[in-house]
Every structure is written in C-alpha cells, then in structure tokens.
Design an enzyme around this catalytic site. Structure first.
Site, PDB file in Angstrom:
ATOM      1  N   HIS B  86       0.852  -1.199   0.000  1.00 59.13           N
ATOM      2  CA  HIS B  86       0.000   0.000   0.000  1.00 59.13           C
ATOM      3  C   HIS B  86       0.884   1.244   0.000  1.00 59.13           C
ATOM      4  O   HIS B  86       0.676   2.169  -0.789  1.00 59.13           O
ATOM      5  CB  HIS B  86      -0.923  -0.011   1.221  1.00 59.13           C
ATOM      6  CG  HIS B  86      -1.528   1.320   1.558  1.00 59.13           C
ATOM      7  ND1 HIS B  86      -2.531   1.899   0.795  1.00 59.13           N
ATOM      8  CD2 HIS B  86      -1.283   2.200   2.562  1.00 59.13           C
ATOM      9  CE1 HIS B  86      -2.865   3.071   1.324  1.00 59.13           C
ATOM     10  NE2 HIS B  86      -2.120   3.281   2.391  1.00 59.13           N
ATOM     11  N   ASP B 115       7.595  22.717 -25.315  1.00 61.76           N
ATOM     12  CA  ASP B 115       7.508  21.340 -24.826  1.00 61.76           C
ATOM     13  C   ASP B 115       8.529  21.214 -23.710  1.00 61.76           C
ATOM     14  O   ASP B 115       9.175  22.190 -23.334  1.00 61.76           O
ATOM     15  CB  ASP B 115       7.809  20.332 -25.954  1.00 61.76           C
ATOM     16  CG  ASP B 115       7.169  18.973 -25.663  1.00 61.76           C
ATOM     17  OD1 ASP B 115       7.389  18.441 -24.554  1.00 61.76           O
ATOM     18  OD2 ASP B 115       6.434  18.448 -26.522  1.00 61.76           O
ATOM     19  N   TRP B 151       7.343  -0.429   4.142  1.00 58.21           N
ATOM     20  CA  TRP B 151       7.908   0.216   2.952  1.00 58.21           C
ATOM     21  C   TRP B 151       9.320   0.709   3.224  1.00 58.21           C
ATOM     22  O   TRP B 151      10.071   0.990   2.296  1.00 58.21           O
ATOM     23  CB  TRP B 151       7.021   1.370   2.492  1.00 58.21           C
ATOM     24  CG  TRP B 151       7.237   2.666   3.206  1.00 58.21           C
ATOM     25  CD1 TRP B 151       6.808   2.978   4.457  1.00 58.21           C
ATOM     26  CD2 TRP B 151       7.939   3.822   2.722  1.00 58.21           C
ATOM     27  NE1 TRP B 151       7.192   4.248   4.785  1.00 58.21           N
ATOM     28  CE2 TRP B 151       7.884   4.798   3.743  1.00 58.21           C
ATOM     29  CE3 TRP B 151       8.593   4.141   1.529  1.00 58.21           C
ATOM     30  CZ2 TRP B 151       8.475   6.061   3.607  1.00 58.21           C
ATOM     31  CZ3 TRP B 151       9.182   5.396   1.402  1.00 58.21           C
ATOM     32  CH2 TRP B 151       9.116   6.328   2.436  1.00 58.21           C
ATOM     33  N   SER B 178      13.380   6.504 -13.472  1.00 65.42           N
ATOM     34  CA  SER B 178      12.303   7.301 -14.064  1.00 65.42           C
ATOM     35  C   SER B 178      12.215   8.670 -13.393  1.00 65.42           C
ATOM     36  O   SER B 178      12.132   9.701 -14.068  1.00 65.42           O
ATOM     37  CB  SER B 178      10.983   6.547 -13.921  1.00 65.42           C
ATOM     38  OG  SER B 178       9.903   7.414 -14.112  1.00 65.42           O
ATOM     39  N   SER B 179      12.250   8.681 -12.058  1.00 67.92           N
ATOM     40  CA  SER B 179      12.152   9.956 -11.337  1.00 67.92           C
ATOM     41  C   SER B 179      13.317  10.868 -11.668  1.00 67.92           C
ATOM     42  O   SER B 179      13.148  12.076 -11.834  1.00 67.92           O
ATOM     43  CB  SER B 179      12.158   9.722  -9.830  1.00 67.92           C
ATOM     44  OG  SER B 179      11.034   9.028  -9.443  1.00 67.92           O
ATOM     45  N   HIS B 262      13.582  11.281   4.301  1.00 69.65           N
ATOM     46  CA  HIS B 262      13.006  12.547   4.718  1.00 69.65           C
ATOM     47  C   HIS B 262      12.840  13.540   3.577  1.00 69.65           C
ATOM     48  O   HIS B 262      11.763  14.084   3.395  1.00 69.65           O
ATOM     49  CB  HIS B 262      13.670  13.164   5.938  1.00 69.65           C
ATOM     50  CG  HIS B 262      12.698  14.119   6.560  1.00 69.65           C
ATOM     51  ND1 HIS B 262      11.668  13.704   7.348  1.00 69.65           N
ATOM     52  CD2 HIS B 262      12.498  15.438   6.374  1.00 69.65           C
ATOM     53  CE1 HIS B 262      10.884  14.726   7.641  1.00 69.65           C
ATOM     54  NE2 HIS B 262      11.371  15.790   7.069  1.00 69.65           N
ATOM     55  N   GLU B 264      12.359  12.701   0.695  1.00 67.05           N
ATOM     56  CA  GLU B 264      11.270  12.093  -0.083  1.00 67.05           C
ATOM     57  C   GLU B 264       9.904  12.614   0.357  1.00 67.05           C
ATOM     58  O   GLU B 264       9.048  12.900  -0.478  1.00 67.05           O
ATOM     59  CB  GLU B 264      11.331  10.563   0.048  1.00 67.05           C
ATOM     60  CG  GLU B 264      10.108   9.818  -0.467  1.00 67.05           C
ATOM     61  CD  GLU B 264       9.945   9.855  -1.982  1.00 67.05           C
ATOM     62  OE1 GLU B 264      10.915  10.188  -2.677  1.00 67.05           O
ATOM     63  OE2 GLU B 264       8.839   9.554  -2.461  1.00 67.05           O
ATOM     64  N   TYR B 266       9.209  15.460   1.481  1.00 67.81           N
ATOM     65  CA  TYR B 266       9.038  16.811   0.941  1.00 67.81           C
ATOM     66  C   TYR B 266       8.859  16.782  -0.565  1.00 67.81           C
ATOM     67  O   TYR B 266       8.224  17.666  -1.137  1.00 67.81           O
ATOM     68  CB  TYR B 266      10.196  17.715   1.361  1.00 67.81           C
ATOM     69  CG  TYR B 266      10.140  17.965   2.842  1.00 67.81           C
ATOM     70  CD1 TYR B 266       8.996  18.507   3.409  1.00 67.81           C
ATOM     71  CD2 TYR B 266      11.185  17.622   3.675  1.00 67.81           C
ATOM     72  CE1 TYR B 266       8.896  18.689   4.764  1.00 67.81           C
ATOM     73  CE2 TYR B 266      11.083  17.808   5.049  1.00 67.81           C
ATOM     74  CZ  TYR B 266       9.942  18.341   5.581  1.00 67.81           C
ATOM     75  OH  TYR B 266       9.833  18.510   6.918  1.00 67.81           O
ATOM     76  N   SER B 277      -0.600  27.389  -3.608  1.00 65.12           N
ATOM     77  CA  SER B 277      -0.218  28.782  -3.832  1.00 65.12           C
ATOM     78  C   SER B 277      -0.731  29.316  -5.168  1.00 65.12           C
ATOM     79  O   SER B 277      -0.727  30.523  -5.402  1.00 65.12           O
ATOM     80  CB  SER B 277       1.309  28.933  -3.780  1.00 65.12           C
ATOM     81  OG  SER B 277       1.800  28.428  -2.557  1.00 65.12           O
ATOM     82  N   HIS B 311      15.290  11.854  12.991  1.00 65.35           N
ATOM     83  CA  HIS B 311      14.110  11.921  13.847  1.00 65.35           C
ATOM     84  C   HIS B 311      13.155  10.757  13.575  1.00 65.35           C
ATOM     85  O   HIS B 311      12.202  10.563  14.306  1.00 65.35           O
ATOM     86  CB  HIS B 311      13.398  13.280  13.742  1.00 65.35           C
ATOM     87  CG  HIS B 311      12.744  13.546  12.417  1.00 65.35           C
ATOM     88  ND1 HIS B 311      12.724  14.786  11.841  1.00 65.35           N
ATOM     89  CD2 HIS B 311      12.082  12.747  11.563  1.00 65.35           C
ATOM     90  CE1 HIS B 311      12.075  14.727  10.693  1.00 65.35           C
ATOM     91  NE2 HIS B 311      11.676  13.505  10.501  1.00 65.35           N
ATOM     92  N   HIS B 312      13.419  10.001  12.516  1.00 62.75           N
ATOM     93  CA  HIS B 312      12.627   8.795  12.267  1.00 62.75           C
ATOM     94  C   HIS B 312      13.130   7.629  13.099  1.00 62.75           C
ATOM     95  O   HIS B 312      12.533   6.559  13.084  1.00 62.75           O
ATOM     96  CB  HIS B 312      12.696   8.413  10.791  1.00 62.75           C
ATOM     97  CG  HIS B 312      12.074   9.427   9.878  1.00 62.75           C
ATOM     98  ND1 HIS B 312      10.754   9.396   9.530  1.00 62.75           N
ATOM     99  CD2 HIS B 312      12.603  10.528   9.281  1.00 62.75           C
ATOM    100  CE1 HIS B 312      10.489  10.425   8.731  1.00 62.75           C
ATOM    101  NE2 HIS B 312      11.596  11.125   8.577  1.00 62.75           N
ATOM    102  N   THR B 337       7.632  26.410   7.235  1.00 59.82           N
ATOM    103  CA  THR B 337       6.287  25.897   6.980  1.00 59.82           C
ATOM    104  C   THR B 337       5.248  26.848   7.546  1.00 59.82           C
ATOM    105  O   THR B 337       4.207  27.102   6.923  1.00 59.82           O
ATOM    106  CB  THR B 337       6.116  24.492   7.591  1.00 59.82           C
ATOM    107  OG1 THR B 337       7.260  23.706   7.253  1.00 59.82           O
ATOM    108  CG2 THR B 337       4.882  23.810   7.052  1.00 59.82           C
ATOM    109  N   LYS B 340       4.672  29.666   5.273  1.00 60.38           N
ATOM    110  CA  LYS B 340       3.770  29.311   4.166  1.00 60.38           C
ATOM    111  C   LYS B 340       2.314  29.372   4.596  1.00 60.38           C
ATOM    112  O   LYS B 340       1.478  29.974   3.915  1.00 60.38           O
ATOM    113  CB  LYS B 340       4.110  27.914   3.651  1.00 60.38           C
ATOM    114  CG  LYS B 340       5.325  27.913   2.757  1.00 60.38           C
ATOM    115  CD  LYS B 340       5.529  26.559   2.134  1.00 60.38           C
ATOM    116  CE  LYS B 340       6.528  26.641   1.013  1.00 60.38           C
ATOM    117  NZ  LYS B 340       6.013  27.352  -0.162  1.00 60.38           N
ATOM    118  N   ARG B 459       1.772   0.022  15.104  1.00 68.18           N
ATOM    119  CA  ARG B 459       1.418  -0.035  13.689  1.00 68.18           C
ATOM    120  C   ARG B 459       1.840  -1.376  13.097  1.00 68.18           C
ATOM    121  O   ARG B 459       2.540  -2.152  13.734  1.00 68.18           O
ATOM    122  CB  ARG B 459       2.052   1.134  12.923  1.00 68.18           C
ATOM    123  CG  ARG B 459       3.517   1.306  13.113  1.00 68.18           C
ATOM    124  CD  ARG B 459       4.043   2.611  12.538  1.00 68.18           C
ATOM    125  NE  ARG B 459       4.028   2.642  11.083  1.00 68.18           N
ATOM    126  CZ  ARG B 459       4.955   3.230  10.330  1.00 68.18           C
ATOM    127  NH1 ARG B 459       5.975   3.853  10.900  1.00 68.18           N
ATOM    128  NH2 ARG B 459       4.873   3.240   9.022  1.00 68.18           N
TER     129      ARG B 459
END
Lengths: 200, 543
Positions: B86, B115, B151, B178-179, B262, B264, B266, B277, B311-312, B337, B340, B459
């Site tokens: 998932h 293009d 994951w 690809s990315s 991390h 990722e 963002y 915005s 922090h993870h 943040t 924003k 979890r």
C-alpha cells in the site's frame, strides 16, 4: 517497425529547440547526471563514513583498541564498575553467559573476564561474537589484548567452554564515567536466514 | 526533421514536421511513441489514478482486517504485504507520478515553452514506470510473497523476504531512474526554456516548488538506489553491509534510508504547496501574499530536509547530542512551513473569496495539513517520541500530511486544471459532494488513529487488544466511506472529459492569472511554438 517510429525516437523533435537551446540542454543534462551518479556513489560512501564516525565517537564499540603489549600502562587507584553482558542471536541455540556479571575494576590494570558458552545441540556449530561498549565514549579508552571474539568459535555437540577476554582500560578515562558495560552477542556463522516466511 | 531556422532567432523556430494541432495518427504513435508533454502528462495522470485505486484497494483490505480485533480475513503475513505494498504503491505509484504528470502538463505552459526540454527522454521516463509497477505487484503472486517488512525495508527483517526481494529492488531501481530522468527534464525545461521576460522570480509557485523538488529527487533517489542495492547484495551475494554477524550494522540502513526518506516526504508535499499557492489567489482574487518569502521558505524546507533524517529513528540508541540536534533541526522546519501557512491565510484575508471545488480542496488542505504538521511537531520532541514511536499516532500523523495534504492538493489541482486540459467543465455539484464526503470521512478515518496511537496500539499489526476495538471500527468505517467516495472522483473526471456539455473558456476561472490561462481550453497540441513575450501584468506576482 515502420521507419517513422524509429525516426521519432532517434532524432530530436525540431520544434522549439534550436541548436543553441539543445547545447544548453545537453550541458544541463550532463551536470545533473553527474550529480545523480555522484549521489549514488555517496550512498555507498556512507558506509565507510559511518564507520569513521563510529570510530571517532566510540559508537558501536568500534573504537575499542587491540594491542599485544600492556607494558606502557600505568595502574591507577581509581575504580569503575564493569558489567558483563551476554546475548545469543536467535539463530544460534547456544547458552552463553558471563561468569561474573559485575566487577569493580582498577583502571590501568590488565584484567581477565570469563564468559561461558555451551552448545546443547546434537551437531557442532560455529559462531562468532560481536561486541559493544557503553557509554560509547568509554570504548575510546578500552583496550583488548586478546578476546574470543577475534576468531570463530566452534563448539562440538554438548561441549561447553570458558571464553576469556583480556583487557585493560586506560587511566585517563573521563571522570564522569563511573559504569561501563561490555556486551557480546554470539551469531551463528554461515547461517542463511530462512526465506519465504510467508508459507507456514 | 532538420530545422532550417537560423539559430540566432529562437523566437521563430517553427516546426517543419507537424502541423500545429495535428496529433500523431494511430494509437501507438499517439501514446507509446509520444514525445508531447501534454500526452505524457496525461499518461502519468492515468497511471497515478490507477495506482491510487490499486493502493486504495489494499488500504481497504487493511481496514477490513482491522475492523474487529482478532484475525478475520487475511493471513498475518499477507496483511504485512498489504501495508508494505500500500505504501510503496501510494508513494511511488500514486503521488509521485501524479506530480510529474502535472509538471509535464503545466511547466512548459507556465514558463511559455513549446515542450519539455528533452521530449524523447520524457517518453522513456514514463514508459519504464508501468513495467516497474508490474514487477513490483507481481511479487504478490510469487511463492515467496511480496515484501512484508514495511515500505522502509528495514533489515534484517526485509532480508527474510524470499527471492521476490530482487524484483522489489529492481522495481525501485526503475522507479528511481524514471524519477531522475523526469527531474532532469523538468530542471532543464525550467532553467533553459523559459519565454523571454519569464524571469525566475516571475515564475508561478508551482514551477518554483517543482524546480526545488526536482533537485531533491536527483539528490536522494540515487541514495535509495544504493541502499536497496546493498540489501540486494546482502541477500543474494553474501555481503555484510547490514548483517551484524558479519560486521555490518542494520542501523546503518536506517540512516541511509532516511537520508533518502526525509527529503522524499518533501518531494511528495512541495508540489502540493505550489498548487495551493496557485489556487488560493485565484479564488481570493488577490495576488499571493509574500511570493518571495514563499520561494525562500520552499528552499529552506528543502535544505533542512537533509539534516533531520534521524528523527525517524530516535529510539535506535543514538547519543543524547544526536537526539538533541535532530530534534532542534526538525523543529526548525516549522518556521518556513509556518511562513507558508501564514502567507496562505493572508492571501485569503479580505479577498473576494468564492468556493468552487478547487478552492474547497485548497482550504481543506491548509486546515488539515496543518493538523498533520502539528502532530509532526509532537513527534519531533525526542522524549515524547519514545511513547509515540511505531504507534498509530505516527500512522495518523503521516496520513494527515499525505491524504488531506498531498492527495487533497492533487484533487484540488485536478479540479482546477482539468477544465483547461479537457476543454470541458466538470460537474461542480458532484465536485462539491466529493469534497465534503472526502473531508468528513478522511477525518473519521484518521482522527481516531491519534487516540489509538496515544493508547499504545502498534502499527503494522493485523490483530490488536480489545481495548482498541471501538476506535478501530470507527476508523474502518471512515476508511470504507472515504474509499467509496473516491469512485465519485473517478466519475467526475470521466464525466468531465467524455460527457460534459459545458465548454470551458480559455481563462476558465475569473481570477486565474498566468500563461497557461492565456491559451485556449483545451490548449493546442503544440502550444507556445513561438515564445510569448511575458510582461509584468501577465503574471500574478509583482517582483
């Protein structure tokens, strides 16, 4: 495959991209590809960097020094408590423990700690121990002259054995460190983790 | 296909091959071999919507199993495969390709380019994705089962995956390639292809956030590729990168993974910031408040994302100094943040606001994303994190920033630009129904999970203690309803494209500003073949 397909893939569309533009794009692509390749390398470089960081900070017990001679050590009258910890990885059926769990130790004095390992299995098994010291800072002052963890250990079926560690701690150990834990974990060597846990 | 244009005059580079609105003939020519940024954008968006449905179906299985305590529907290991897949499908299949799809459609139109800079590479970036996802999903049907270690693919657990691990690793490699190609393309387009007068600080925020996102992608996707390569060699070639018995360290994987992981998160959310915005000013009929600070806040968030990864993993046994550093660095992120959120609210302040569906989703984003941001601040407190770590509180946190965060922004973007892309207006009535049902049920789904986590529910488990039963049931009901609501979304999109009788004007929205709105709806197949001269009043932001 009809030719137009190939042409479409092999030659750049001309719209909006004159030569100057293409050169600029190529330059951008070259630089960005370099960054991507560099970052792939950086991922692998993290491995030695991680080890260096561990050695500098003492994390993971990697700063423990190994030497043959104890001659230049000067004994001090300061003492610290050392705890001896023993763990066995779940893949290894051995019993493993420290003979003495806690000792008061005189800094600078060569010392011996004894661990006991026993193989209750019906077959000979080879294991190897990894080690760690907490607090990490203490490992910068921890010196081993000989240890069972340096080599592979094979225990025959039913065999038990005393496993010694010869060590000393340098007298210039920072004052705030009063307690040190020396920890060993025995792993089975040549052990393949079971695959396909999905199927019971 | 050679161009006979003099190179000193890029403004008159006309295409000698294709007529302007002449799409390639034949299905394969149009889609498989396409180099057109709009077609490729469409392909990305179709792939993303498909992955959203597949990943959503997996979430339904998870919530169905968690509806009651005890094991009812699936085997525990299959449950773990579902949580793992998932996440992988939603992150790499739904959200990331959706943003790349919008970037493909919008970036060239927004900067006035004909293009993308590298159209053929663009085709390649898209077309390896379906193969990557086929490979990833095929592991579910293999003897050794799909990946089930989460994951984050932590060793040593993930190394107990069978031979299918190789498929997972190669699928991740392909998604990464690809990315990276997509990002290179976007950066080259933004840096080299802007129309005259489109200075960097005149660019729409969506272009800015994507420029920064693309740099993040190029910096961290290769690191993930390296980490999974090490997993691969540890599993199949007896290396010991993460094997403690062989002198490696499983904790090192966590460091490398989160060095990617991390930034990722963002990557998933920065384009959302850009979309919000764009939308808020349109429906507030005011320029974006604090455009410059928005740009700098985005850059700051991107920079900080590289120095907060641990922090993870507060509970991994780090030295106190490390925990403090990562705690303070993490909390620092709330400053840009906060800038924003402040700017978004100030944009709406005293505006002539109307509440069309994109605006509703955008406002929903601002409110609900901020809830997710605040629970993130709670998690950043090292001492408190020891209680929250690996509980449903974490699940609630990141779903708040990803579902009513990134996904709501994607939906807002869909409602906002679909009339531009398709030339037809969507059904405002059904759009609003979709918004309200989504907003109600996303909260029914995720808010109780905060309480579950604080009460200690871990979890990634298929069964739980009976004390968690009530909140889990509420959460599951919210989940099923939220899942069903998304069928409305698909219906609205299909209706808009194929059935809607209401034609959209070029500008579509009264308050919309920017180059893409100067084109017809739908825009010509090849737009801005002659670069527009961008003047001050064509863009929303005064410099």
């Amino acid at each position: 495959m009809p030719l137009p397909y190939l042409r479409r893939l092999s030659s750049p569309p001309s719209r909006g991209a004159d030569l100057e533009q293409q050169q600029k794009n190529r330059k951008t692509v070259r630089r960005l590809v370099l960054v991507a390749v560099g970052m792939f390398g950086f991922g692998f470089a993290l491995w030695p960097l991680y080890n260096v960081l561990c050695e500098v900070t003492g994390l993971g017990g990697r700063a423990i020094q190994v030497t043959d001679s104890t001659e230049q050590v000067v004994a001090s009258d300061r003492t610290v408590n050392i705890r001896f910890d023993a763990t066995v990885n779940s893949s290894l059926p051995w019993k493993f423990q420290a003979k003495e769990k806690l000792t008061e130790y005189n800094l600078g004095v060569p010392n011996t700690a004894l661990y006991l390992a026993m193989n209750p299995d019906d077959d000979a098994i080879t294991g190897q121990a990894s080690y760690n010291v907490t607090p990490p800072e203490a490992s910068l002052y921890f010196v081993k002259t000989e240890c069972f963890c340096f080599t592979e250990q094979t225990l025959q079926a039913g065999e038990s054995r005393e496993m010694p560690v010869y060590f000393y701690i340098k007298p210039d150990l920072p004052e705030h460190i009063k307690d040190i834990t020396l920890s060993y974990t025995f792993y089975r060597l040549g052990y393949e983790p079971s695959t396909g846990m999905a199927h019971h | 296909m050679s161009s006979d244009i003099t190179h000193t005059d890029p403004g008159h580079a006309v295409d000698v091959h294709d007529d302007h609105d002449h799409k390639p003939k034949g299905f394969l020519n149009r889609w498989l071999f396409t180099t057109n940024h709009k077609d490729i954008g469409t392909l990305y968006l179709i792939l993303s919507l498909t992955a959203f449905m597949v990943g959503g179906f997996m979430a339904m299985i998870i919530r169905a199993e968690l509806f009651m305590p005890g094991l009812q529907l699936v085997e525990p290991d299959f449950f773990n495969q579902m949580t793992t897949m998932h996440a992988l499908v939603m992150v790499f299949g739904a959200v990331m390709p959706a943003w790349v799809g919008f970037a493909n459609w919008l970036v060239p139109m927004m900067v006035g380019a004909p293009d993308m800079a590298l159209p053929r590479m663009n085709n390649w970036s898209f077309w390896i994705l379906p193969f990557a996802f086929t490979m990833l999903l095929s592991t579910l049907f293999m003897d050794s089962g799909g990946p089930a270690a989460g994951w984050t693919l932590y060793p040593p657990l993930v190394l107990q995956t069978g031979t299918s691990l190789a498929f997972v690793v190669f699928a991740i490699h392909m998604m990464g390639i690809s990315s990276i190609m997509g990002s290179i393309n976007i950066i080259a387009t933004i840096l080299n292809m802007r129309a005259p007068g489109m200075t960097l600080l005149r660019m729409p925020m969506f272009v800015w956030t994507w420029l920064i996102t693309a740099f993040l992608l190029i910096a961290v996707m290769p690191v993930l590729a390296g980490a999974v390569t090490m997993l691969l060699t540890d599993h199949f070639f007896s290396t010991n990168f993460f094997n403690a018995a062989g002198g490696g360290d499983p904790v090192m994987f966590q460091h490398i993974f989160w060095f990617f992981g991390h930034p990722e998160v963002y990557i998933l959310i920065l384009p959302a910031f850009g979309v919000i915005s764009e939308i808020l000013p349109t429906f507030s009929r005011k320029p974006l408040f604090g455009y410059g600070s928005m740009v700098y806040a985005t850059g700051t968030i991107a920079f900080l994302s590289f120095i907060v990864w641990a922090h993870h993993m507060f509970t991994v046994g780090m030295p106190l100094q490390g925990e403090l550093f990562f705690m303070y660095a993490t909390m620092l992120i709330s400053v840009p943040t906060g800038v924003k959120v402040f700017n978004w609210v100030s944009t709406m302040w005293q505006g002539s606001m109307t509440f069309e569906t994109p605006m509703l989703f955008a406002i929903g984003f601002v409110v609900l994303f901020t809830i997710g941001g605040f629970s993130g601040l709670m998690l950043a407190i090292t001492a408190a994190d020891f209680q929250y770590h690996d509980t449903y509180f974490v699940v609630a946190h990141f779903h708040y920033v990803l579902v009513p965060g990134a996904i709501f922004a994607l939906m807002a973007a869909t409602y906002y630009w679909l009339p531009k892309f398709s030339g037809n207006m969507y059904s405002e009535r059904w759009g609003k129904i979709h918004f309200w049902l989504s907003t109600i049920f996303v909260n029914v789904l995720f808010f109780p999970q905060h309480y579950l986590g604080l009460a200690g529910m871990p979890r990634r488990i298929p069964d739980y203690s009976p004390q968690f039963a009530d909140f889990n049931m509420i959460s599951s009901i919210g989940g099923f309803a939220f899942g069903a609501t998304q069928l409305i979304f698909v219906g609205v999109i299909l209706h808009c494209i194929f059935r809607s009788k209401v034609k959209a004007t070029g500008q579509v929205w009264e308050g919309a500003r920017g180059l893409e709105w100067t084109l017809s709806s739908p825009p010509p197949y090849h737009s801005f073949t002659t670069p527009p001269e961008v003047t001050h009043n064509m863009v929303r932001h005064a410099e």
